[in-house]
Design a protein around this motif. Sequence first.
Motif, PDB file in Angstrom:
ATOM      1  N   MET A   1     -58.335  -4.034  34.960  1.00  0.00           N
ATOM      2  CA  MET A   1     -57.115  -4.428  35.677  1.00  0.00           C
ATOM      3  C   MET A   1     -57.465  -4.954  37.076  1.00  0.00           C
ATOM      4  N   ALA A   2     -56.791  -6.000  37.489  1.00  0.00           N
ATOM      5  CA  ALA A   2     -57.045  -6.579  38.812  1.00  0.00           C
ATOM      6  C   ALA A   2     -56.528  -5.642  39.910  1.00  0.00           C
ATOM      7  N   LEU A   3     -57.341  -5.441  40.941  1.00  0.00           N
ATOM      8  CA  LEU A   3     -56.870  -4.689  42.109  1.00  0.00           C
ATOM      9  C   LEU A   3     -55.932  -5.542  42.952  1.00  0.00           C
ATOM     10  N   LEU A   4     -56.202  -6.845  42.985  1.00  0.00           N
ATOM     11  CA  LEU A   4     -55.361  -7.785  43.731  1.00  0.00           C
ATOM     12  C   LEU A   4     -54.892  -8.877  42.783  1.00  0.00           C
ATOM     13  N   SER A   5     -53.605  -9.098  42.743  1.00  0.00           N
ATOM     14  CA  SER A   5     -53.035 -10.144  41.898  1.00  0.00           C
ATOM     15  C   SER A   5     -52.025 -10.964  42.688  1.00  0.00           C
ATOM     16  N   LEU A   6     -52.259 -12.264  42.765  1.00  0.00           N
ATOM     17  CA  LEU A   6     -51.310 -13.202  43.350  1.00  0.00           C
ATOM     18  C   LEU A   6     -50.791 -14.080  42.213  1.00  0.00           C
ATOM     19  N   GLN A   7     -49.494 -14.063  42.005  1.00  0.00           N
ATOM     20  CA  GLN A   7     -48.922 -14.802  40.881  1.00  0.00           C
ATOM     21  C   GLN A   7     -47.880 -15.811  41.357  1.00  0.00           C
ATOM     22  N   ASN A   8     -48.182 -17.099  41.098  1.00  0.00           N
ATOM     23  CA  ASN A   8     -47.250 -18.200  41.366  1.00  0.00           C
ATOM     24  C   ASN A   8     -46.740 -18.181  42.815  1.00  0.00           C
ATOM     25  N   ILE A   9     -47.692 -18.084  43.744  1.00  0.00           N
ATOM     26  CA  ILE A   9     -47.349 -17.997  45.162  1.00  0.00           C
ATOM     27  C   ILE A   9     -47.068 -19.393  45.730  1.00  0.00           C
ATOM     28  N   SER A  10     -45.880 -19.553  46.281  1.00  0.00           N
ATOM     29  CA  SER A  10     -45.525 -20.772  47.016  1.00  0.00           C
ATOM     30  C   SER A  10     -45.116 -20.375  48.428  1.00  0.00           C
ATOM     31  N   LYS A  11     -45.398 -21.267  49.368  1.00  0.00           N
ATOM     32  CA  LYS A  11     -44.997 -21.038  50.753  1.00  0.00           C
ATOM     33  C   LYS A  11     -44.552 -22.350  51.366  1.00  0.00           C
ATOM     34  N   SER A  12     -43.304 -22.367  51.864  1.00  0.00           N
ATOM     35  CA  SER A  12     -42.738 -23.573  52.474  1.00  0.00           C
ATOM     36  C   SER A  12     -42.349 -23.297  53.915  1.00  0.00           C
ATOM     37  N   TYR A  13     -42.513 -24.303  54.752  1.00  0.00           N
ATOM     38  CA  TYR A  13     -42.084 -24.248  56.150  1.00  0.00           C
ATOM     39  C   TYR A  13     -41.124 -25.401  56.406  1.00  0.00           C
ATOM     40  N   THR A  14     -40.168 -25.163  57.279  1.00  0.00           N
ATOM     41  CA  THR A  14     -39.259 -26.233  57.677  1.00  0.00           C
ATOM     42  C   THR A  14     -39.634 -26.718  59.073  1.00  0.00           C
ATOM     43  N   GLU A  15     -39.916 -27.992  59.183  1.00  0.00           N
ATOM     44  CA  GLU A  15     -40.225 -28.619  60.475  1.00  0.00           C
ATOM     45  C   GLU A  15     -39.191 -29.703  60.729  1.00  0.00           C
ATOM     46  N   GLY A  16     -38.178 -29.343  61.532  1.00  0.00           N
ATOM     47  CA  GLY A  16     -37.071 -30.272  61.763  1.00  0.00           C
ATOM     48  C   GLY A  16     -36.289 -30.471  60.475  1.00  0.00           C
ATOM     49  N   SER A  17     -36.197 -31.691  60.017  1.00  0.00           N
ATOM     50  CA  SER A  17     -35.475 -31.977  58.772  1.00  0.00           C
ATOM     51  C   SER A  17     -36.425 -32.072  57.579  1.00  0.00           C
ATOM     52  N   THR A  18     -37.701 -31.757  57.818  1.00  0.00           N
ATOM     53  CA  THR A  18     -38.716 -31.882  56.769  1.00  0.00           C
ATOM     54  C   THR A  18     -39.178 -30.511  56.288  1.00  0.00           C
ATOM     55  N   THR A  19     -39.336 -30.370  54.982  1.00  0.00           N
ATOM     56  CA  THR A  19     -39.888 -29.151  54.393  1.00  0.00           C
ATOM     57  C   THR A  19     -41.335 -29.417  53.996  1.00  0.00           C
ATOM     58  N   VAL A  20     -42.231 -28.587  54.518  1.00  0.00           N
ATOM     59  CA  VAL A  20     -43.658 -28.701  54.214  1.00  0.00           C
ATOM     60  C   VAL A  20     -44.039 -27.582  53.261  1.00  0.00           C
ATOM     61  N   GLN A  21     -44.627 -27.932  52.136  1.00  0.00           N
ATOM     62  CA  GLN A  21     -45.041 -26.932  51.153  1.00  0.00           C
ATOM     63  C   GLN A  21     -46.532 -26.647  51.320  1.00  0.00           C
ATOM     64  N   ALA A  22     -46.839 -25.505  51.944  1.00  0.00           N
ATOM     65  CA  ALA A  22     -48.227 -25.152  52.231  1.00  0.00           C
ATOM     66  C   ALA A  22     -48.960 -24.642  51.003  1.00  0.00           C
ATOM     67  N   LEU A  23     -48.247 -23.958  50.115  1.00  0.00           N
ATOM     68  CA  LEU A  23     -48.829 -23.455  48.866  1.00  0.00           C
ATOM     69  C   LEU A  23     -47.913 -23.800  47.708  1.00  0.00           C
ATOM     70  N   LYS A  24     -48.527 -24.149  46.572  1.00  0.00           N
ATOM     71  CA  LYS A  24     -47.760 -24.593  45.408  1.00  0.00           C
ATOM     72  C   LYS A  24     -48.199 -23.805  44.176  1.00  0.00           C
ATOM     73  N   GLN A  25     -47.458 -22.759  43.868  1.00  0.00           N
ATOM     74  CA  GLN A  25     -47.670 -21.980  42.637  1.00  0.00           C
ATOM     75  C   GLN A  25     -49.133 -21.519  42.487  1.00  0.00           C
ATOM     76  N   ALA A  26     -49.679 -20.941  43.539  1.00  0.00           N
ATOM     77  CA  ALA A  26     -51.071 -20.485  43.516  1.00  0.00           C
ATOM     78  C   ALA A  26     -51.176 -19.103  42.869  1.00  0.00           C
TER      79      ALA A  26
ATOM     80  N   ILE B   1     -51.027  -5.257  44.821  1.00  0.00           N
ATOM     81  CA  ILE B   1     -52.290  -4.652  45.224  1.00  0.00           C
ATOM     82  C   ILE B   1     -52.324  -3.220  44.718  1.00  0.00           C
ATOM     83  N   ASN B   2     -53.342  -2.924  43.912  1.00  0.00           N
ATOM     84  CA  ASN B   2     -53.493  -1.577  43.371  1.00  0.00           C
ATOM     85  C   ASN B   2     -52.215  -1.110  42.667  1.00  0.00           C
ATOM     86  N   GLY B   3     -51.567  -2.034  41.968  1.00  0.00           N
ATOM     87  CA  GLY B   3     -50.361  -1.720  41.205  1.00  0.00           C
ATOM     88  C   GLY B   3     -49.068  -1.742  41.996  1.00  0.00           C
ATOM     89  N   GLN B   4     -49.137  -1.968  43.297  1.00  0.00           N
ATOM     90  CA  GLN B   4     -47.942  -1.983  44.152  1.00  0.00           C
ATOM     91  C   GLN B   4     -47.485  -3.404  44.427  1.00  0.00           C
TER      92      GLN B   4
END
Length: 225
Positions: free
Chosen positions: A1-26, A66-69
């Motif tokens: 079993m994985a101790l650390l699991s990241l599933q479908n991680i996305s991260k977006s930031y809004t800069e003015g009227s623009t949305t920047v997607q820093a991560l895409k389903q990682a 992380i560790n099941g949490q």
Amino acid sequence: MALLSLQNISKSYTEGSTTVQALKQASLEVAAGELVAIIGPSGSGKSTLLSIAGALLQPTEGTVTINGQDLGNLSPKKLASFRLHELGFILQTSNLIPYLNVLDQLLLVKKMDSRVTKADKAHAKQLLTELGLSDKFKKMPNELSGGERQRVAIARAFMNNSTVILADEPTASLDSKRAFEVVQLLAKEAKERQKAAIMVTHDERMLPLCDHVYRMEDGVLTKEA
């Protein structure tokens, strides 16, 4: 079993009227004893992913376990406690406190949580000795080489028996010989202590020491080996 699991991680930031997607389903998983490297150009999202894995940033979408949490289920107060007990950080500049000697750098981690016991002092000395610093307990950071400072940072990251170790460009300020030694020690400690370790790096010479390699390009994470 994985101790650390990241599933479908996305991260977006809004800069003015623009949305920047820093991560895409990682997605990635790290098992006990593994050292995983994340490589890629500056600005590709590597440090953002590491900050999310370290509970320093919240993902816009996706789950971190992380560790099941599931970290998404924790309150800010519980998340801070979880970060203290389950996560160890190694940064590019080692981030040692200039007025504390080597041994006290490690003991401070325990002081943040509770009082320091004899067992804590013995554990700190054991960690430092394993990393070749048995004669440096009383040395101050300015009396150490760059490689020695990073070894202290590795020992400090393991001081609380953390489940996950996160290293952000830990070799950036080191020559190739010292860099190899530091990553070799990180891999060895992760394997022997059965921790899950992630290292963000630009130094592809270190990749043979890693169990798996992921590449980040424009927020997209792909597994290479």
